[in-house]
Design an enzyme around this catalytic site. Structure first.
Site, PDB file in Angstrom:
ATOM      1  N   HIS A 136     -16.741 -24.777 -38.873  1.00 21.11           N
ATOM      2  CA  HIS A 136     -17.967 -24.263 -38.252  1.00 21.11           C
ATOM      3  C   HIS A 136     -18.740 -25.387 -37.543  1.00 21.11           C
ATOM      4  CE1 HIS A 136     -17.530 -20.477 -40.490  1.00 21.11           C
ATOM      5  NE2 HIS A 136     -17.427 -21.162 -41.611  1.00 21.11           N
TER       6      HIS A 136
HETATM    7  O1  RIB Z   1     -22.042 -20.417 -41.962  1.00 21.65           O
HETATM    8  C1  RIB Z   1     -21.520 -21.711 -41.882  1.00 21.65           C
HETATM    9  C2  RIB Z   1     -22.592 -22.728 -41.929  1.00 21.65           C
HETATM   10  O2  RIB Z   1     -23.264 -22.685 -43.178  1.00 21.65           O
HETATM   11  C3  RIB Z   1     -22.069 -24.174 -41.816  1.00 21.65           C
HETATM   12  O3  RIB Z   1     -23.044 -24.975 -41.204  1.00 21.65           O
HETATM   13  C4  RIB Z   1     -21.899 -24.579 -43.246  1.00 21.65           C
HETATM   14  O4  RIB Z   1     -21.999 -26.001 -43.421  1.00 21.65           O
HETATM   15  C5  RIB Z   1     -23.060 -23.908 -43.879  1.00 21.65           C
HETATM   16  O5  RIB Z   1     -24.197 -24.732 -43.691  1.00 21.65           O
END
Ligand code: RIB
Ligand code: CA
Length: 310
Positions: A239
Site C-alpha cells: 500500500h
Molecule cells: O490500508 C492500508 C494502510 O493502513 C497502510 O498505510 C497501512 O500501513 C495502514 O496504515
C-alpha cells in the site's frame, strides 16, 4: 538530476517501513524528514520504528513525533497485520545516537515547507491527523506545498469496513480537512494498492541477497502474509510504496482526476472516500488525482531494485 524534496508522514507499520526504504533508495526523491503519527500502532511505537529504520538503513533522517490520537474518533490500531510492535514483531535495534527531537511534527513540517516554497512533496501514508493539524495551525502551508500524495481511501471498497480504508477510517475528520484544503492531492487508494502485490518469491529473492535490508523485508511481512494468505490473497499489498513510486515513476500508473470528499459521520459509511468517478452527479471541484492502476511487475521490479541498494 533534480530530485523532488519530500517530507514523509507515516505510521510505521510494515508497509510503511518498506516505503521508507524505497524513498531512501530512489534517485528521483530527496527525503528531508520523517514525521510519525498514531495509526497501525501507538505513536510511541511508530516514532521509535522510524528511528529503527534509520538504524537499518544507516541513515539519520530527522524523525518528528506527531499526534498520539485522532482529532475526534477513538484510536484504532492494526496489530493483526503489523504485529504488536508495528514491524511484524521483528526486533530492530534503536540506534544509540537516535535524536529524540521535541519539535512537534506539524511545526517542523511548516518550517520545512517554508524552506522549499512551492516545491515540497508531502507523502502521507498513515492517518492524516498530523497533516490536518499542520494545515489548520498554518493556513499559509497550503500555498507552500506542491502536492500531497496519500495512501488512503478507495473509490470502491474498504479494508476496515466494506466502505472504508484504514488510514481514512482511523481519522476521517483529518482526512476531510486534507481533501478540502485546496492542495493538489494524489490519492493512492485500495483501487491501485491491492494490485501492488508483493509475493513470496519476491521477498525470498531479497532475503537471498543476504543484506540486512533484504532479510528484514522478508521477516517483517510474515505476520501480514499469514493474515493475507488466510483470506486468499496471493501476497501482501505494498500500500504505502504506491504514492512513493507514483512520485518517482508516474509512468507505471493510471490515474483519473476526480472530486473526492470524506464521510465523517456515517454509521456504516464512516471513513468512506466518496468520489464522483462513477456517478453522473459530479462534485464542483476535481480536487484529486485518483490512482486506479499500476503495472505490477514493473512496480515490484523497481521496489526490489531499491531494497537491493540498501
Ligand atoms: O490500508 C492500508 C494502510 O493502513 C497502510 O498505510 C497501512 O500501513 C495502514 O496504515
Ligand atoms: Ca501506513
Amino acid at each position: 538530476m533534480n530530485k523532488y524534496p519530500v517530507w514523509l508522514d507515516c505510521d510505521v507499520g510494515v508497509d510503511d517501513a518498506i516505503a521508507i526504504m524505497a524513498l531512501h533508495a530512489l534517485e528521483e526523491t530527496d527525503l528531508l524528514a520523517i514525521s510519525t503519527v498514531s495509526g497501525n500502532v501507538p505513536l510511541s511505537s511508530t516514532f521509535s520504528n522510524a528511528h529503527r529504520m534509520n538504524g537499518l538503513m544507516k541513515t539519520n533522517y530527522p524523525v518528528y513525533k506527531g499526534a498520539d490520537r485522532p482529532l475526534i474518533v477513538q484510536p484504532q490500531y492494526a496489530y493483526t497485520f503489523h504485529g504488536k510492535n508495528g514491524l511484524g514483531d521483528v526486533e530492530l535495534p534503536l540506534p544509540e545516537d537516535a535524536k529524540m527531537l521535541d519539535t512537534p511534527a506539524w511545526d517542523a513540517l511548516y518550517d520545512c515547507a517554508k524552506q522549499h516554497p512551492g516545491e515540497l512533496r508531502l507523502i502521507a501514508i498513515g492517518p492524516l491527523t498530523n497533516v490536518a493539524i499542520a494545515l489548520t495551525k498554518y493556513p499559509e502551508l497550503k500555498t507552500l506545498l506542491h502536492t500531497i500524495l496519500i495512501m488512503g481511501g478507495a473509490a470502491v471498497g474498504g479494508n476496515v469496513t466494506p466502505a472504508a480504508e484504514f488510514n481514512i477510517y482511523a481519522d476521517p475528520d483529518a482526512a476531510q480537512i486534507v481533501f478540502k484544503s485546496g492542495v493538489p492531492i494524489v490519492m493512492c487508494g485500495l483501487d491501485v494498492t491491492m494490485q501492488a502485490m508483493f509475493r513470496p518469491e519476491d521477498w525470498d529473492e531479497l532475503a537471498q541477497t543476504g543484506t540486512e535490508a533484504g532479510k528484514f523485508t522478508k521477516a517483517c511481512v510474515q505476520k501480514a502474509w499469514a493474515f493475507c494468505k488466510s483470506i486468499g490473497l496471493p501476497g501482501v499489498a505494498m500500500h504505502d510504496a504506491c504514492p512513493v513510486m507514483y512520485l518517482a515513476h508516474p509512468e507505471l500508473f493510471r490515474a483519473e482526476e476526480a472530486g473526492v470528499y470524506v464521510e465523517t459521520r456515517g454509521s456504516i459509511t464512516r471513513g468512506k472516500t466518496v468520489t464522483d468517478l462513477y456517478s453522473d452527479k459530479q462534485f464542483e471541484t476535481k480536487n484529486a488525482m485518483v490512482v486506479l492502476g499500476v503495472d505490477r511487475d514493473k512496480f515490484i521490479g523497481v521496489l526490489k531494485d531499491c531494497i537491493r541498494k540498501i
